[in-house]
Design a protein around this motif. Sequence first.
Motif, short mmCIF file in Angstrom:
data_model
loop_
_atom_site.label_atom_id
_atom_site.label_comp_id
_atom_site.label_asym_id
_atom_site.label_seq_id
_atom_site.Cartn_x
_atom_site.Cartn_y
_atom_site.Cartn_z
N ASP A 1 0.83 -1.20 0.00
CA ASP A 1 0.00 0.00 0.00
C ASP A 1 0.87 1.26 0.00
O ASP A 1 0.58 2.24 -0.70
CB ASP A 1 -0.90 0.03 1.23
CG ASP A 1 -2.12 -0.87 1.10
OD1 ASP A 1 -2.38 -1.37 -0.01
OD2 ASP A 1 -2.81 -1.08 2.11
N ASN A 2 1.93 1.23 0.81
CA ASN A 2 2.79 2.41 0.92
C ASN A 2 3.46 2.72 -0.42
O ASN A 2 3.49 3.88 -0.85
CB ASN A 2 3.84 2.19 2.00
CG ASN A 2 4.73 3.40 2.17
OD1 ASN A 2 4.28 4.47 2.55
ND2 ASN A 2 6.01 3.24 1.89
N TYR A 3 4.00 1.70 -1.08
CA TYR A 3 4.64 1.92 -2.38
C TYR A 3 3.64 2.48 -3.39
O TYR A 3 3.94 3.45 -4.10
CB TYR A 3 5.21 0.61 -2.92
CG TYR A 3 6.42 0.10 -2.18
CD1 TYR A 3 7.43 0.95 -1.76
CD2 TYR A 3 6.58 -1.26 -1.92
CE1 TYR A 3 8.55 0.48 -1.09
CE2 TYR A 3 7.70 -1.75 -1.24
CZ TYR A 3 8.67 -0.87 -0.83
OH TYR A 3 9.78 -1.34 -0.16
N ILE A 4 2.46 1.88 -3.45
CA ILE A 4 1.46 2.32 -4.42
C ILE A 4 1.02 3.74 -4.12
O ILE A 4 0.82 4.56 -5.03
CB ILE A 4 0.24 1.37 -4.41
CG1 ILE A 4 0.65 -0.03 -4.90
CG2 ILE A 4 -0.87 1.92 -5.31
CD1 ILE A 4 1.20 -0.08 -6.30
N GLY A 5 0.88 4.09 -2.84
CA GLY A 5 0.49 5.44 -2.48
C GLY A 5 1.48 6.49 -2.95
O GLY A 5 1.09 7.56 -3.45
#
Length: 257
Positions: free
Chosen positions: A143-147
């Motif tokens: 999630d963090n990477y995609i955000g």
Amino acid sequence: MSEVDRLAYVVKFIEFLCIVDDVMEDLPFGEACIEHAILRQALYECYDNDQYGGRAAGLMKSFLRELRIELTGFDDPSTPLLLKTLDTSLRNRDSDDSEFMTLAEYIPYRKTNFDYDFVCQLLRWGMNIPPAVQDNPLARAYDNYIGVIVGLTNDYFSWAMERQEATDRIRNAVPVLMKEHSISETQAQIMLKEVIVNEERKAKKLRDNIMSRTKADEELKRYVTGMELFAAGYSFWCATCPRYHRPQSAGLLEGLY
């Protein structure tokens, strides 16, 4: 990848947030905070008889109230969490008028301003992903990477439009990088592209790791696939939509796609 009976709501929420962003970013900072507070009333039954819509929130408030009422018909414990997450997002999305001096300081705000926590929760709700997936450390890392990818990709392609807008707050990574590194606008755009591509590499590595695990939770794999499709689709929209589109050289684009 949404459940059939939830897809329409996912689309409505996404379009709603695009409109909210368009309207609120054109208001002075203090007024935008007030309008967000008025809009949030639509998420609470106790305000259903309050028709005050402020200067800008009126029709959006009515639309959101209708969505909330419709969603109460879902017998799903994740639905109240979805609405609570939206309330938090509307409260925080444009509540900081700080001038960011580094990209590291800016990224957490960018994700908040993008309503990213709500978007993740909306996709989980739409796909009917079990709550346990949300708590999985691998899911949180992905999630963090995609955000970071989607937030900065939007900045990259929207800068040509945003740099010309009259506003009391510019929310874009390009001027942040210009200040942080004392570089030109063109150099900052190139640097931003490199940051995005590097995050894409990290996301791909983690995705491949998750998908290669034979014992990995199938729901986790399904969620990661959904998030990958979200990032790809949103990045494509940013790169091609009339809203942001300006003539771009192949050199700036080829690193992203």
